[in-house]
Enzyme design. Sequence first.
Site, PDB file in Angstrom:
ATOM      1  N   THR A   1      -5.689  -3.704   7.421  1.00 19.11           N
ATOM      2  CA  THR A   1      -5.620  -4.869   6.784  1.00 19.11           C
ATOM      3  C   THR A   1      -5.552  -6.007   7.772  1.00 19.11           C
ATOM      4  O   THR A   1      -6.011  -5.932   9.155  1.00 19.11           O
ATOM      5  CB  THR A   1      -4.393  -4.895   5.806  1.00 19.11           C
ATOM      6  OG1 THR A   1      -4.530  -6.152   4.977  1.00 19.11           O
ATOM      7  CG2 THR A   1      -3.050  -5.067   6.536  1.00 19.11           C
TER       8      THR A   1
ATOM      9  N   LYS B   1      -9.924  -5.947  10.131  1.00 24.28           N
ATOM     10  CA  LYS B   1     -10.869  -5.385   9.401  1.00 24.28           C
ATOM     11  C   LYS B   1     -12.167  -5.541  10.180  1.00 24.28           C
ATOM     12  O   LYS B   1     -13.248  -4.482  10.202  1.00 24.28           O
ATOM     13  CB  LYS B   1     -11.115  -6.008   8.113  1.00 24.28           C
ATOM     14  CG  LYS B   1      -9.802  -5.746   7.267  1.00 24.28           C
ATOM     15  CD  LYS B   1     -10.145  -6.343   5.811  1.00 24.28           C
ATOM     16  CE  LYS B   1      -8.944  -5.909   4.943  1.00 24.28           C
ATOM     17  NZ  LYS B   1      -9.318  -6.339   3.502  1.00 24.28           N
TER      18      LYS B   1
ATOM     19  N   SER C   1       0.815  -1.362  -0.048  1.00 22.63           N
ATOM     20  CA  SER C   1      -0.041   0.075  -0.141  1.00 22.63           C
ATOM     21  C   SER C   1       0.825   1.295   0.077  1.00 22.63           C
ATOM     22  O   SER C   1       0.481   2.201  -0.636  1.00 22.63           O
ATOM     23  CB  SER C   1      -0.931  -0.065   1.368  1.00 22.63           C
ATOM     24  OG  SER C   1      -1.803  -0.902   0.849  1.00 22.63           O
TER      25      SER C   1
END
Length: 273
Positions: free
Chosen positions: A62, A66, A17
């Site tokens: 992540t 979550k 990310s």
Amino acid sequence: MTDKYCVIGNPIAHSKSPEIHAAFAAQTGQDIAYERRLAPLDGFAQTVRELVAAGYRGANVTVPFKLEAAAIATRLEQRARLAGAVNTLRFERGEIVGDNTDGPGLVADIVRNAGVPLAGKRVLLLGAGGAARGVILPFLEQGPAAIVIANRTPATADALVAHFAGHAAPGQVTACGFEDIEGPFDVVVNATSASLAAAMPPVPAAAFCQGTLALDMMYGKAPSPFMAFAACHGAAARDGLGMLVEQAAEAFAGWRGVRPETMAVLERMRSTL
Ligand code: ATR
């Protein structure tokens, strides 16, 4: 002042990310910093409190946080509420707003990147865990003819059908066991975690035909067993890297109000696998 974001997970070192968001920021001229943040397994809420106190504007979330992210959000977007999971947090006006961009990311990858519209199509969704649950509402918004959810534990798939009943036409979403799958389908999505163990769900060859799009949410250097099997039976196989880049683009757009171009970023990420 540079706006701060991060991705929270455990483990987190492998996360792509930061690279993806850095590319989006450079492309759109947005002044942001984005880093990895390892949260202790019992310290997710504390980590989020620290980020808010330090003036961060948002975070991605992540594995394995979550569900916890959905629980600590003070407000949830509808798609996150129905998914029961949050992958994107916005810290704004004293609120922690939870969103889920995984499903919209998958839809964008199928419709825009793979060029396969979902309207009127028959979709087979393999798996009924968190990953599957997150994509059902975004799929329904595209107007598919049918979504069939197949799961090893059929009761979990039945529960998902009931969960989305209010958002689907009668009979539009149904459930079955793997042995009852009746193909072929236009789109088959592997949302099981089987690829993590280099295995594949017991999907029959009849699920695929020439022209089926078979998409595995996982990605890696080599095609997963599911992708290889689908390709053997005429399908166009695709991995989850496009979904990863698209969910990031959707999060970035939610934070910054600017939608980045994804194609070049996806190609760059592919070349570094
Ligand atoms: P995630 O959040 O990634 O969806 P999960 O909630 O643990 O993870 O769900 C994992 C999904 O993969 C489930 O649908 C699971 O099936 P069960 O509900 O029967 O457990 C499915 N799954 C995992 N390994 C599998 C395998 N080898 N074959 C078929 N399905 C598998």
